[in-house]
Scaffold this motif. Structure first.
Motif, PDB file in Angstrom:
ATOM      1  N   LEU A 398       0.868  -1.167   0.000  1.00 40.55           N
ATOM      2  CA  LEU A 398       0.000   0.000   0.000  1.00 40.55           C
ATOM      3  C   LEU A 398       0.915   1.231   0.000  1.00 40.55           C
ATOM      4  O   LEU A 398       1.477   1.596   1.034  1.00 40.55           O
ATOM      5  N   LEU A 399       1.087   1.845  -1.161  1.00 42.32           N
ATOM      6  CA  LEU A 399       2.100   2.872  -1.335  1.00 42.32           C
ATOM      7  C   LEU A 399       1.495   4.256  -1.518  1.00 42.32           C
ATOM      8  O   LEU A 399       0.457   4.419  -2.182  1.00 42.32           O
ATOM      9  N   LYS A 400       2.182   5.231  -0.946  1.00 45.73           N
ATOM     10  CA  LYS A 400       1.730   6.624  -1.074  1.00 45.73           C
ATOM     11  C   LYS A 400       1.976   7.115  -2.499  1.00 45.73           C
ATOM     12  O   LYS A 400       3.036   6.877  -3.088  1.00 45.73           O
ATOM     13  N   MET A 401       0.969   7.776  -3.039  1.00 51.20           N
ATOM     14  CA  MET A 401       1.053   8.370  -4.373  1.00 51.20           C
ATOM     15  C   MET A 401       0.866   9.873  -4.244  1.00 51.20           C
ATOM     16  O   MET A 401       0.078  10.338  -3.409  1.00 51.20           O
ATOM     17  N   VAL A 402       1.570  10.621  -5.079  1.00 50.36           N
ATOM     18  CA  VAL A 402       1.513  12.086  -5.022  1.00 50.36           C
ATOM     19  C   VAL A 402       1.233  12.634  -6.407  1.00 50.36           C
ATOM     20  O   VAL A 402       1.829  12.188  -7.399  1.00 50.36           O
ATOM     21  N   VAL A 403       0.329  13.608  -6.483  1.00 51.82           N
ATOM     22  CA  VAL A 403       0.118  14.374  -7.704  1.00 51.82           C
ATOM     23  C   VAL A 403       0.161  15.850  -7.331  1.00 51.82           C
ATOM     24  O   VAL A 403      -0.456  16.264  -6.350  1.00 51.82           O
ATOM     25  N   MET A 404       0.901  16.643  -8.108  1.00 56.01           N
ATOM     26  CA  MET A 404       1.002  18.075  -7.834  1.00 56.01           C
ATOM     27  C   MET A 404       1.174  18.834  -9.140  1.00 56.01           C
ATOM     28  O   MET A 404       1.729  18.324 -10.107  1.00 56.01           O
ATOM     29  N   SER A 405       0.662  20.040  -9.170  1.00 55.92           N
ATOM     30  CA  SER A 405       0.693  20.843 -10.387  1.00 55.92           C
ATOM     31  C   SER A 405       2.118  21.175 -10.798  1.00 55.92           C
ATOM     32  O   SER A 405       2.964  21.489  -9.969  1.00 55.92           O
ATOM     33  N   ARG A 406       2.379  21.118 -12.086  1.00 55.59           N
ATOM     34  CA  ARG A 406       3.660  21.587 -12.617  1.00 55.59           C
ATOM     35  C   ARG A 406       3.558  23.049 -13.065  1.00 55.59           C
ATOM     36  O   ARG A 406       4.561  23.668 -13.391  1.00 55.59           O
ATOM     37  N   TYR A 407       2.320  23.580 -13.089  1.00 52.75           N
ATOM     38  CA  TYR A 407       2.091  24.911 -13.632  1.00 52.75           C
ATOM     39  C   TYR A 407       2.048  26.000 -12.566  1.00 52.75           C
ATOM     40  O   TYR A 407       2.065  27.185 -12.872  1.00 52.75           O
ATOM     41  N   ASP A 408       1.945  25.603 -11.313  1.00 49.94           N
ATOM     42  CA  ASP A 408       1.954  26.556 -10.209  1.00 49.94           C
ATOM     43  C   ASP A 408       2.491  25.829  -8.969  1.00 49.94           C
ATOM     44  O   ASP A 408       2.917  24.679  -9.048  1.00 49.94           O
ATOM     45  N   ASN A 409       2.463  26.500  -7.832  1.00 50.25           N
ATOM     46  CA  ASN A 409       3.018  25.926  -6.613  1.00 50.25           C
ATOM     47  C   ASN A 409       1.937  25.447  -5.645  1.00 50.25           C
ATOM     48  O   ASN A 409       2.080  25.552  -4.424  1.00 50.25           O
ATOM     49  N   GLY A 410       0.862  24.921  -6.205  1.00 55.66           N
ATOM     50  CA  GLY A 410      -0.191  24.356  -5.376  1.00 55.66           C
ATOM     51  C   GLY A 410       0.326  23.203  -4.535  1.00 55.66           C
ATOM     52  O   GLY A 410       1.310  22.549  -4.879  1.00 55.66           O
ATOM     53  N   LYS A 411      -0.348  22.943  -3.437  1.00 60.82           N
ATOM     54  CA  LYS A 411       0.101  21.909  -2.510  1.00 60.82           C
ATOM     55  C   LYS A 411      -0.006  20.517  -3.135  1.00 60.82           C
ATOM     56  O   LYS A 411      -0.937  20.233  -3.884  1.00 60.82           O
ATOM     57  N   PRO A 412       0.935  19.639  -2.824  1.00 61.09           N
ATOM     58  CA  PRO A 412       0.834  18.250  -3.286  1.00 61.09           C
ATOM     59  C   PRO A 412      -0.426  17.590  -2.728  1.00 61.09           C
ATOM     60  O   PRO A 412      -0.861  17.884  -1.616  1.00 61.09           O
ATOM     61  N   VAL A 413      -0.999  16.691  -3.511  1.00 62.74           N
ATOM     62  CA  VAL A 413      -2.164  15.918  -3.087  1.00 62.74           C
ATOM     63  C   VAL A 413      -1.747  14.458  -3.016  1.00 62.74           C
ATOM     64  O   VAL A 413      -1.086  13.934  -3.919  1.00 62.74           O
TER      65      VAL A 413
END
Length: 547
Positions: A398-413
């Motif tokens: 069960l692994l942590k996955m991260v998605v975050m915008s490359r177009y701004d500095n929004g927080k990682p989800v």
């Protein structure tokens, strides 16, 4: 490059009359003037060039001209490509780049206009292609279709913006491609009735046959992540006029190791399929469906054909386009030279604290990932918590996955995935369908941080890390593609892939699979930079669920 006049003899494969004849083919000024039967010819086979009916060149990590110089050795002379990936990053500028670069090579490379940029409103995208921009692009001669209409909900619910794009395409007399995995019944009938005439998302015979019964062409897909050939190949015999072959998304290592559309021809022959049915799906059907400017080895056609040793081995010895030899004796006979750097990447490095997931009441809702499948499932899991942070649970995969915008500095989800099987390290990339934000999966927050910040420093590419060490492939064109030759890129990719294989996953292509875990139009659970996404409900949902 000028047209030649010459003659060539061999076993001519006529896919129109469905016969193989010993013949001499005469070419004058780039056109076939005669095909004359001869008693004695060489053992080589002469047949029409192959066509990939639907693909995204960006997935090969190569720009169009580099891709062309690689696939011509496999007998590919034509393709229909959807520049959806670069359009999400760079909009019209990206589409223009792809078209202009494709013009540099003699292959018949035609384009679809991306219909859904962005794919949904539930993610951060670099650009928006509205109906006015789409209509303008559809008027270009290099464009043969409105590319895969992923917003099937918009079609069914009569979304005005979606319908404007469809109407504009129909008014120009161009084809409309579909993307409707699992759609059936009344909704499918409305989707097809709108004018959508082809689909590459079928994974079962039942689904394909329903779509064929409504008049659709089915593109049997065999890419690096989604593989439908084994499930659908019988359609080549039962419905030969309704089938085309495509790769959709193909990584460069698979391309060099296995080949392109020729690989599917060989696989089909191994399964006992008829050669003419296979070649019809690989040339005649896509050429006629999209109106491609490629000859079919008929008198009067442009001399576009390939010469191979034998269909079962399919070693390409020569390739001709408009009567000019463009490939011979393992040598590409056209030049490609590019030093383009084109990107849209604005992101600052993150801190370890940015990856903390605070535990909440209830079970953890995770996506179940399967090798070779874009469709995920969901599962409720007991979270592993250390110091008030939900972390990867390697023992339970069960692994942590991260998605975050490359177009701004929004927080990682953050989300969690079960199935990748990594035992150590992390991988990250800026190829994350469809908006191509940063996506990563890993066994620890520290490795995730290392992978993500390495990717940010590169301004796009693919990274694998473990315990402070890393291997990477820089993708300087939009964070999606490279100017390198196919051979150079594959060597670099193979080095990184070998490094990643030691991390424990048994997936055939973990990078390709990861890239689709943010694709919000393919069921069931996906992750965007705005949260965990339920595709059926088409909304962001909570990471924790009380049972």
């Amino acid at each position: 490059m000028t047209s030649n006049s010459f003659s060539i003899s061999g076993k001519v494969v006529d896919i129109v009359s469905r016969e193989i004849i010993n013949a001499e083919v005469c070419v004058e000024e780039g056109r076939i003037t005669s095909i004359t039967k001869r008693d004695s010819v060489s053992d080589q086979y002469i047949l029409p060039g192959l066509v990939d009916a639907h693909m995204h060149i960006e997935s090969t990590l190569l720009i169009p001209s580099r891709f062309a110089s690689l696939v011509v050795q496999f007998g590919t002379l034509g393709l229909v490509t959807d520049p959806h990936e670069i359009a999400n990053v760079l909009g019209e500028i990206g589409v223009d780049f792809m078209i202009n670069d494709a013009r540099k090579v003699p292959l018949e490379i035609r384009f679809g206009v991306p219909s859904c940029v962005p794919a949904t409103k539930h993610e951060t995208s670099g650009f928006v292609l509205d109906s006015n921009i789409v209509e303008s692009l559809l008027k270009r001669e290099e464009i043969v279709c409105l590319a895969e209409v992923m917003d099937f909900v918009g079609v069914i619910e009569d979304d005005l913006e979606v319908l404007k794009k469809i109407v504009a395409c129909k008014n120009l007399g161009k084809k409309i491609d579909g993307h409707a995995p699992g759609l059936k019944g009344r909704d499918l009938k409305k989707y097809v009735a709108s004018g959508i005439s082809a689909d590459h998302e079928c994974s079962t015979l039942e689904e394909a046959l329903e779509k064929i019964s409504l008049g659709m062409m089915i593109q049997i897909r065999e890419g690096s992540a989604a593989k439908d050939f084994d499930a659908l190949y019988s359609l080549l015999e039962t419905h030969p006029d309704r089938i085309m072959l495509c790769t959709d998304d193909l990584h460069p290592d698979d391309l060099i190791e296995k080949g392109h559309i020729n690989f599917l021809i060989k696989r089909g022959l191994e399964k006992g399929l008829n050669l003419f049915s296979l070649l019809r799906a690989a040339s005649y059907n896509p050429i006629h469906h999209y109106g491609l400017n490629l000859g079919l080895l008929q008198v009067g056609d442009f001399a576009d054909f390939i010469v191979i040793d034998h269909p079962e081995s399919f070693v390409v010895e020569q390739a001709f386009r408009n009567g000019v030899c463009i490939y011979k004796n393992k040598e590409v006979l056209f030049n490609v030279s590019n030093e383009i750097i084109l990107n849209n990447f604005s992101r600052k490095p993150i801190q370890l604290a940015d990856l903390v997931v605070k535990p909440q009441n209830g079970s953890l809702l995770a996506m179940v990932v399967k090798d070779g499948d874009l469709i995920t499932d969901s599962i409720l899991c007991t979270p592993k918590v250390i110091d008030s942070n939900v972390v990867s649970d390697v023992d339970n995969d069960l692994l942590k996955m991260v998605v975050m915008s490359r177009y701004d500095n929004g927080k990682p989800v953050m989300g969690f995935a079960k199935g990748f099987g990594f035992k150590k390290g992390a991988i990250a990339e800026s190829i994350a369908h469809d908006s191509h934000n940063i996506i990563a999966v890993g066994t620890s927050d520290e490795d995730l941080l290392h992978a993500i910040n390495t990717l940010i420093e590169m301004k796009g590419g693919i990274v694998a890390v473990n315990n402070g060490e890393s291997e990477s492939v820089e993708l300087e064109v939009a964070g999606l593609m490279s100017n390198k030759t196919g051979e150079d890129l594959v060597r670099e990719y193979a080095k990184m892939s070998d490094f990643a294989s030691d991390l424990g996953s048994n997936f055939q292509s973990p990078f390709m699979t990861l890239a689709f875990m943010s694709l919000l139009v393919i069921p069931k659970l996906k992750l965007s930079d705005k949260g965990l996404f339920d595709v059926k409900e088409f909304r962001v949902i909570d990471l924790f669920k009380e049972e």
